[in-house]
Design a protein around this motif. Structure first.
Motif, short mmCIF file in Angstrom:
data_model
loop_
_atom_site.label_atom_id
_atom_site.label_comp_id
_atom_site.label_asym_id
_atom_site.label_seq_id
_atom_site.Cartn_x
_atom_site.Cartn_y
_atom_site.Cartn_z
N PRO A 1 12.75 16.27 91.80
CA PRO A 1 13.59 16.57 90.63
C PRO A 1 14.40 17.84 90.89
CG PRO A 1 11.30 17.13 90.19
CD PRO A 1 11.31 16.38 91.49
N PRO A 2 15.57 17.96 90.27
CA PRO A 2 16.40 19.15 90.49
C PRO A 2 15.72 20.41 89.99
CG PRO A 2 17.27 17.83 88.68
CD PRO A 2 16.20 17.02 89.33
N VAL A 3 16.00 21.51 90.67
CA VAL A 3 15.46 22.80 90.27
C VAL A 3 16.20 23.30 89.03
CG1 VAL A 3 15.10 25.20 90.97
CG2 VAL A 3 14.82 23.34 92.64
N PRO A 4 15.50 23.65 87.94
CA PRO A 4 16.17 24.16 86.75
C PRO A 4 16.60 25.61 86.93
CG PRO A 4 13.81 24.12 86.39
CD PRO A 4 14.04 23.51 87.74
N VAL A 5 17.83 25.92 86.56
CA VAL A 5 18.36 27.28 86.65
C VAL A 5 18.92 27.66 85.28
CG1 VAL A 5 20.05 28.80 87.73
CG2 VAL A 5 18.91 27.05 89.09
N LYS A 6 18.41 28.74 84.73
CA LYS A 6 18.85 29.20 83.41
C LYS A 6 20.00 30.19 83.56
CE LYS A 6 17.12 31.41 79.17
NZ LYS A 6 15.94 32.01 78.50
N ILE A 7 21.11 29.89 82.88
CA ILE A 7 22.31 30.74 82.92
C ILE A 7 22.69 31.10 81.49
CG2 ILE A 7 24.75 30.89 83.56
CD1 ILE A 7 22.94 30.87 85.96
N LEU A 8 23.02 32.36 81.25
CA LEU A 8 23.50 32.80 79.95
C LEU A 8 25.01 32.79 79.91
CD1 LEU A 8 21.22 35.84 78.97
CD2 LEU A 8 20.90 33.41 78.49
N VAL A 9 25.56 32.44 78.75
CA VAL A 9 26.99 32.57 78.48
C VAL A 9 27.12 33.56 77.33
CG1 VAL A 9 29.11 31.38 77.82
CG2 VAL A 9 27.42 30.20 79.23
N ALA A 10 27.59 34.76 77.64
CA ALA A 10 27.57 35.86 76.68
C ALA A 10 28.97 36.39 76.45
CB ALA A 10 26.65 36.97 77.20
N GLY A 11 29.07 37.31 75.49
CA GLY A 11 30.36 37.92 75.18
C GLY A 11 30.44 38.29 73.72
N GLY A 12 31.59 38.78 73.32
CA GLY A 12 31.80 39.22 71.94
C GLY A 12 32.04 38.07 70.98
N PHE A 13 32.37 38.43 69.77
CA PHE A 13 32.57 37.46 68.69
C PHE A 13 33.89 36.72 68.88
CE2 PHE A 13 33.98 36.86 64.12
CZ PHE A 13 33.22 35.73 63.93
N GLY A 14 33.82 35.37 68.93
CA GLY A 14 35.03 34.56 68.98
C GLY A 14 35.76 34.55 70.29
N VAL A 15 35.08 34.82 71.42
CA VAL A 15 35.78 34.85 72.71
C VAL A 15 35.77 33.50 73.42
CG1 VAL A 15 35.35 37.30 73.07
CG2 VAL A 15 33.69 35.62 73.93
N GLY A 16 35.00 32.51 72.90
CA GLY A 16 35.00 31.18 73.49
C GLY A 16 33.68 30.76 74.12
N LYS A 17 32.58 31.36 73.72
CA LYS A 17 31.28 31.01 74.31
C LYS A 17 30.87 29.58 73.96
CE LYS A 17 29.19 34.38 72.25
NZ LYS A 17 30.37 34.93 71.54
N THR A 18 30.97 29.22 72.68
CA THR A 18 30.61 27.87 72.26
C THR A 18 31.51 26.84 72.91
OG1 THR A 18 29.79 28.71 70.12
CG2 THR A 18 30.31 26.36 70.26
N THR A 19 32.79 27.15 73.02
CA THR A 19 33.74 26.25 73.67
C THR A 19 33.39 26.07 75.14
OG1 THR A 19 35.49 26.98 72.15
CG2 THR A 19 36.18 25.84 74.16
N THR A 20 32.98 27.14 75.80
CA THR A 20 32.61 27.07 77.21
C THR A 20 31.43 26.14 77.43
OG1 THR A 20 33.42 29.32 77.61
CG2 THR A 20 31.83 28.44 79.19
#
Length: 253
Positions: free
Chosen positions: A69-88
């Protein structure tokens, strides 16, 4: 990681800069504003392009033996308010992304106010989650962090077990990403700064952004479009290269 202090987010003033919504800013033209930096002096030349470390491709499993099975890798998508994190996260996830969007109410005026011209009506109150399979050996699990100061206490928990982070930046509002950069520098977590081109262009050049953010040459700085799957993929691959390079050096130490 337990001792890392949550970011001290600045409080947005009432009626502040408009268009904090990624969806709203995509249709607007960004004007060049003053550079707000953390520290340091401008360099005489733009930084050299980031060169990912050389690596080897995953080999195919022997015939007759089931693939691991593939190795799981946890990555954070961070930043300020309304910069596009959810869209990313939504642009790249191979599953329907888990979001915790809530309607903005009058209780958030003076704290989360996106400005009079913005059409942003929801905000992330916990996290975003998505995943994408890179190849048969790697699978990325993406956790988008909340951008408001009152949810800063969640950052320590979300960062636990992560191998790297993508800090999403709006070139017209650089000061909004300072807490995220400070957090990952204190935590010692490899991160990449991804400048989101909301309308297809940046308010500042990448060299100016690097100086304003006071990040070293070892921190990759890339431009990407949070709406475009391939653009987000390329940015995440840089994060993965950075994380794997750190893991390799730690193993040799």
């Amino acid at each position: 990681m337990d001792s890392v202090r949550s970011p001290e987010w600045p409080v947005a003033p009432l009626g502040g800069v408009a268009a904090n919504s990624a969806a709203a800013r995509y249709g607007m033209s960004s004007g060049t504003g003053p550079i707000v930096g953390r520290a340091g002096q401008p360099s005489s030349a733009p930084p050299p392009p980031y060169q990912p470390p050389s690596g080897t491709r995953a080999s195919s499993p022997p015939v007759g033996r089931p693939a691991a099975p593939p190795v799981p890798v946890k990555i954070l998508v961070a930043g300020g308010f309304g910069v596009g994190k959810t869209t990313t996260v939504g642009a790249i996830s191979e599953i329907a992304p888990l979001t915790t969007e809530a309607e903005m109410t009058t209780a958030g005026i003076g704290v989360d106010d996106p400005g009079a011209r913005s059409s942003k009506t929801t905000t992330t109150v916990a996290m975003d989650f998505g995943c994408v399979t890179i190849d048969r050996s790697l699978k990325l699990y993406l956790f988008g962090t909340p951008g408001q100061s009152r949810f800063g206490f969640m950052w320590d928990d979300l960062a636990r077990g992560a191998l790297g982070a993508l800090v999403v930046v709006d070139s017209a509002r650089l000061d909004d990403c300072f807490p995220a950069i400070d957090f990952f520098e204190r935590a010692g977590l490899p991160f990449v700064v991804g400048v989101n081109a909301f309308d297809g262009r940046l308010a500042l050049e990448l060299g100016e952004i690097r100086w304003a953010l006071a990040i070293g040459d070892h921190v990759p700085l890339v431009q990407f479009d949070a709406r475009d799957r391939l653009s987000v993929r390329d940015a995440l691959l840089v994060v993965l290269d950075r994380a794997l390079d750190r893991a390799t050096r730690d193993r040799r130490a």
